[in-house]
Design a protein around this motif. Structure first.
Motif, short mmCIF file in Angstrom:
data_model
loop_
_atom_site.label_atom_id
_atom_site.label_comp_id
_atom_site.label_asym_id
_atom_site.label_seq_id
_atom_site.Cartn_x
_atom_site.Cartn_y
_atom_site.Cartn_z
N TYR A 81 32.85 -7.86 -33.24
CA TYR A 81 31.57 -7.85 -32.53
C TYR A 81 31.77 -8.33 -31.09
O TYR A 81 32.69 -9.09 -30.79
CB TYR A 81 30.55 -8.73 -33.25
CG TYR A 81 30.98 -10.16 -33.42
CD1 TYR A 81 30.58 -11.15 -32.52
CD2 TYR A 81 31.78 -10.54 -34.50
CE1 TYR A 81 30.97 -12.47 -32.68
CE2 TYR A 81 32.18 -11.85 -34.66
CZ TYR A 81 31.77 -12.80 -33.75
OH TYR A 81 32.18 -14.11 -33.91
N ARG A 82 30.89 -7.89 -30.20
CA ARG A 82 31.03 -8.24 -28.79
C ARG A 82 30.55 -9.66 -28.55
O ARG A 82 29.59 -10.13 -29.13
CB ARG A 82 30.23 -7.26 -27.93
CG ARG A 82 30.53 -7.37 -26.44
CD ARG A 82 29.94 -6.18 -25.67
NE ARG A 82 28.49 -6.26 -25.59
CZ ARG A 82 27.83 -6.92 -24.61
NH1 ARG A 82 28.51 -7.55 -23.67
NH2 ARG A 82 26.52 -6.94 -24.59
N GLN A 83 31.22 -10.35 -27.62
CA GLN A 83 30.91 -11.74 -27.34
C GLN A 83 29.68 -11.93 -26.43
O GLN A 83 29.15 -13.01 -26.34
CB GLN A 83 32.10 -12.43 -26.69
CG GLN A 83 33.01 -13.12 -27.68
CD GLN A 83 32.31 -14.20 -28.49
OE1 GLN A 83 31.61 -15.05 -27.96
NE2 GLN A 83 32.45 -14.13 -29.79
N GLN A 84 29.25 -10.91 -25.71
CA GLN A 84 28.12 -10.96 -24.77
C GLN A 84 28.48 -11.60 -23.44
O GLN A 84 28.28 -11.02 -22.39
CB GLN A 84 26.91 -11.70 -25.36
CG GLN A 84 26.22 -10.98 -26.50
CD GLN A 84 25.03 -11.75 -26.99
OE1 GLN A 84 25.09 -12.97 -27.16
NE2 GLN A 84 23.93 -11.07 -27.25
N ASP A 93 28.52 -11.49 -17.98
CA ASP A 93 28.59 -10.47 -19.01
C ASP A 93 30.05 -10.14 -19.34
O ASP A 93 30.91 -10.09 -18.45
CB ASP A 93 27.89 -9.20 -18.56
CG ASP A 93 26.37 -9.37 -18.50
OD1 ASP A 93 25.88 -10.34 -19.12
OD2 ASP A 93 25.70 -8.55 -17.86
N SER A 94 30.30 -9.93 -20.62
CA SER A 94 31.66 -9.64 -21.07
C SER A 94 31.64 -8.49 -22.06
O SER A 94 30.69 -8.35 -22.85
CB SER A 94 32.29 -10.87 -21.73
OG SER A 94 33.53 -10.55 -22.30
N THR A 95 32.67 -7.68 -22.02
CA THR A 95 32.80 -6.56 -22.96
C THR A 95 33.81 -6.87 -24.06
O THR A 95 34.08 -6.01 -24.91
CB THR A 95 33.25 -5.29 -22.22
OG1 THR A 95 34.51 -5.57 -21.56
CG2 THR A 95 32.23 -4.87 -21.18
N HIS A 96 34.37 -8.07 -24.07
CA HIS A 96 35.40 -8.38 -25.05
C HIS A 96 34.81 -8.54 -26.45
O HIS A 96 33.67 -8.97 -26.63
CB HIS A 96 36.12 -9.68 -24.66
CG HIS A 96 37.02 -9.53 -23.47
ND1 HIS A 96 38.01 -8.59 -23.40
CD2 HIS A 96 37.08 -10.19 -22.29
CE1 HIS A 96 38.64 -8.67 -22.24
NE2 HIS A 96 38.08 -9.64 -21.56
N THR A 110 44.89 -10.61 -32.40
CA THR A 110 43.52 -10.59 -31.91
C THR A 110 43.58 -10.85 -30.40
O THR A 110 44.65 -10.86 -29.82
CB THR A 110 42.65 -11.63 -32.63
OG1 THR A 110 41.29 -11.51 -32.18
CG2 THR A 110 43.13 -13.04 -32.36
N GLU A 111 42.43 -11.03 -29.76
CA GLU A 111 42.40 -11.32 -28.34
C GLU A 111 41.56 -12.57 -28.09
O GLU A 111 40.75 -12.98 -28.92
CB GLU A 111 41.83 -10.15 -27.56
CG GLU A 111 40.36 -9.86 -27.83
CD GLU A 111 39.76 -8.81 -26.91
OE1 GLU A 111 39.49 -9.13 -25.75
OE2 GLU A 111 39.59 -7.68 -27.37
N TYR A 112 41.77 -13.18 -26.94
CA TYR A 112 40.88 -14.24 -26.49
C TYR A 112 39.55 -13.58 -26.11
O TYR A 112 39.50 -12.81 -25.16
CB TYR A 112 41.47 -14.95 -25.27
CG TYR A 112 42.36 -16.11 -25.58
CD1 TYR A 112 42.03 -17.38 -25.15
CD2 TYR A 112 43.55 -15.94 -26.28
CE1 TYR A 112 42.85 -18.46 -25.40
CE2 TYR A 112 44.38 -17.01 -26.54
CZ TYR A 112 44.03 -18.27 -26.10
OH TYR A 112 44.84 -19.34 -26.34
N SER A 134 35.49 -9.69 -18.21
CA SER A 134 35.79 -8.31 -18.59
C SER A 134 37.03 -7.76 -17.90
O SER A 134 37.71 -6.89 -18.44
CB SER A 134 34.59 -7.42 -18.29
OG SER A 134 33.50 -7.77 -19.10
N ASN A 135 37.35 -8.25 -16.69
CA ASN A 135 38.52 -7.75 -15.99
C ASN A 135 39.80 -8.48 -16.40
O ASN A 135 40.87 -8.22 -15.87
CB ASN A 135 38.34 -7.87 -14.47
CG ASN A 135 38.28 -9.32 -14.02
OD1 ASN A 135 37.80 -10.18 -14.74
ND2 ASN A 135 38.77 -9.58 -12.82
N GLN A 136 39.68 -9.42 -17.35
CA GLN A 136 40.84 -10.12 -17.86
C GLN A 136 41.03 -9.80 -19.34
O GLN A 136 40.06 -9.55 -20.07
CB GLN A 136 40.69 -11.63 -17.71
CG GLN A 136 40.52 -12.11 -16.29
CD GLN A 136 40.58 -13.62 -16.22
OE1 GLN A 136 41.47 -14.25 -16.79
NE2 GLN A 136 39.62 -14.21 -15.52
#
Length: 666
Positions: free
Chosen positions: A211-214, A221-224, A253-255, A260-262
């Motif tokens: 699920y997206r973190q928001q 805003d983040s897309t991760h 997994t990812e942090y 969003s650019n990281q």
């Protein structure tokens, strides 16, 4: 949902799983109501005891409950246990806090699988997320309170002991499923019994976009997403005297809390293996176990500029090993007196550790951001030797039990540590029982806390650190209304000292402050048979915990309610998890840049509801269908991040649904 890739994994599982034909499956899917007085436990004393006589406060979760809960992770199981609060770090991994004692990387709670400590050698942590394979677990014993009298410095605030399945399954079982957030998985359990022993094999594959973190950690805003890719394989060879077991897990997994650019990926590969041998004589039994636990972790971090050009790149490699040898001698003088003697040797080795920046401001560079250095050694090792002795005695027709023991650990970095324990259990009749336990424990500093060197002068290591200390007094009173219903009241009081901490980015140091953490637990369990047509076997449990501590992000009040119901065709589970308001923090949201979010209070109380429903056409059918729902009412809730608490909060999972099918090969 991406369905196509799952077929490749199903084909692999079918091809590698040998089929074991069951001689009978008339009661294959039945579970009788279990006598709550006669649950056997092993981990509190390293000898099998009834739960009422165990010299620890302990909860047990078995394989049936794990399956019927629809638990996806070890966190799903632990969060429903009294006295346990699950938090989430800003790297997306979960933390287990027992009785209000913070454990940033779970370094104060010991995880053991088949006797092998699952403690990474550098950071000292482990994860209760998708890294732990659930479908091979026979039972989980959760000890709340110090366990250093037997297990040393890792069991500071508690211990989680996992026992994998030791019996060949009556039939090979294959499960496949799909769910929300592009989640898909497959697992299998199989085995074979032969003339010279048993072979047991299990595996698991999981892939989810998450699920997206928001929001990122600064509030933008983040897309991760909390994406997960996990694979596990477990195998055991067992006969009357020998046991060999190996578990391999590959978790990526990812942090989720970078902008969003990281992007920062993280991959953990763990290998746990042990060889155990047991002798049984008239009054003496001897068990020797040799084990290894290896962790390889890789990180990659990238930052892109406004032109979508790679502006920053760094990577991190970690390779550690923990090896050990344990020899335990159990001698029974008679039915009332029993002694346990053990010798331990443990070794930690850092093979490699670095965080290296190789691209900065679009320019190539080689810059070590973090390394481990001890007297010029970039791959340090250490060891400790330990001896423990425990005497268990029973009096008055075994109604009164007394356990006295201690363990001495010797480390080269600091002086020896002694961890004593005294426990008194009393059961005058089948109606009620009680316990009184006193003990101390310690937690040794990690290599990271001792020897880390950073180029930004942020939280460097301190080789002069000494262990953290805890002293705890516990009491339990249990009233049994019947064999299938009981009420438990528990109290605890812990005194903590010599905390290892960093203040304002300074090197780690032992704090001179002391902390007193008292609290209590209430738990009710019941099982009964109803005369209904459906769901006529029912069990329910309720627990409530109060911890009087001002530790930041701690919920002083936690509560759980669990309901299981089943018949020959259906099984149903409903689980309510409640966390009270979390304690405030002086640094809360200090680094959040969005004014609206900076003022937002996510520490308020919340509760979530999970459910799981399974259907089998009849008691002999090899097919079973299951639908599971997490956060049934889609409660939007957040976890204030710990270490540090100054960034924006981790969003916890919204409403999600899973659908799976199980097949047993007869």
């Amino acid at each position: 949902m991406r369905l196509k890739p799952i077929y490749t994994h199903i084909a692999f599982l079918l091809a590698t799983a040998p089929v074991y034909a069951s001689s009978t499956n008339s009661d294959l899917f039945e579970l009788p109501l279990e006598d709550l007085l006669n649950i056997d436990v092993l981990s509190p004393s390293q000898t099998i005891k009834k739960i009422g006589q165990a010299p620890n406060i302990i909860s047990v979760v078995n394989a049936y409950q794990i399956e019927k809960m629809g638990a996806r992770t070890l966190s799903d199981v632990l969060k429903m246990t009294p006295g346990v609060q699950i938090l989430t770090r800003r790297n997306g991994q979960d933390m287990v806090w027992i009785r209000g004692i913070p454990s940033g990387r779970n370094s104060k709670v010991m995880l053991v699988i088949d006797g092998v400590p699952q403690r990474e050698g550098l950071i000292g942590g482990w994860s209760p997320d998708e890294q732990v394979q659930l479908n091979n677990i026979e039972r989980i014993e959760v000890i709340r309170g110090p366990g250093s009298a037997l297990y040393g410095g890792d069991a500071y605030s508690g211990m989680i002991s996992i026992f994998t399945k030791q019996d060949v399954p009556q039939a090979t079982k294959l499960s496949v499923g799909v769910g929300s957030y592009d989640r898909q998985w497959a697992s299998f359990n199989t085995g074979k019994a032969g003339l010279y022993g048993k072979f047991i094999l299990s595996g698991r594959w999981l892939d989810s976009e998450g699920y997206r973190q928001q929001y990122d950690r600064n509030g933008f805003d983040s897309t991760h997403r909390n994406n997960v890719d996990a694979k596990s394989l477990s195998a055991s060879l067992i006969n009357e005297q020998w046991q060999f077991g190996v578990n391999y897990d590959d978790y990526s997994t990812e942090y989720p809390h970078y902008s969003s650019n990281q992007y920062k990926s993280q991959r953990y590969q763990t290998l746990s293996a042990h060889l155990k041998h047991a002798w049984q004589f008239d009054k003496l039994s001897i068990e020797n176990q040799l084990y290894t636990y290896r962790v390889k972790r890789t990180f990659e971090r990238t930052i892109f500029d406004e032109n979508n050009t790679l502006d920053f790149y760094s990577d991190s490699d970690l390779d550690t090993a923990a090896n050990g040898l344990r020899s335990q001698w159990n001698y029974g003088f008679n039915n009332d007196h029993h002694a346990v003697f053990g010798l331990i040797y443990q070794q930690r080795q850092v093979g490699e550790y670095h965080e290296t920046i190789s691209l900065k401001n679009s320019l190539p560079t080689t810059e070590y951001e973090s390394r481990i250095v001890r007297n010029g050694d970039y791959a340090p090792s250490s060891h400790n030797r330990a001896v423990y002795l425990q005497q268990e005695s029973y009096f008055w027709q075994q109604s009164l039990g007394v356990t006295i023991g201690a363990r001495i650990d010797d480390y080269p970095e600091f002086s020896s540590e002694t961890s004593p324990r005294i426990a008194v259990t009393y059961q005058s009749s089948q109606d009620w029982s009680s316990k009184l336990i006193w003990g101390t424990a310690f937690r040794a500093p990690t290599f990271l806390q001792q020897y880390e060197v950073r180029n930004d002068d942020n939280v460097s290591g301190n080789p002069n650190l000494t262990p953290e200390k805890i002293e705890t007094l516990e009491a339990e009173w249990v009233y049994h209304f019947s064999n299938n219903e009981n009420l438990s009241l528990r109290g605890f009081s812990s005194d903590l000292s010599d905390f290892i901490q960093s203040v304002a980015g300074n090197p780690y140091d032992n704090s001179l402050e002391k902390q007193h953490v008292p609290g209590y637990e209430v738990e009710w369990n019941a099982k009964w048979q109803a005369s209904w047509q459906y769901f006529n076997r029912i069990s329910s449990s309720f627990n409530y915990t109060r911890v009087n501590s001002d530790q930041a992000s701690l919920a002083k009040d936690t509560a759980n309610w669990l309901l299981f119901a089943e018949d020959a065709q259906f099984s149903f589970y409903l689980g309510l998890n409640y966390l009270g308001r979390r304690n405030p923090s002086d640094t809360y949201h200090a680094r959040v840049s969005v004014p609206e979010l900076k003022e937002k209070d996510n520490k308020s109380s919340y509760w979530t509801l999970d459910s799981n429903l399974s259907y089998r056409p009849d008691g002999h059918s090899p097919w079973q269908w299951t639908i599971g729902v997490k956060n049934l009412l889609d409660k939007q809730h957040y976890n204030p991040t710990y270490a540090p608490d100054s960034y924006y909060d981790v969003r916890k999972e919204p409403f999600s649904i899973d659908v799976s099918v199980n097949y047993r090969f007869n």
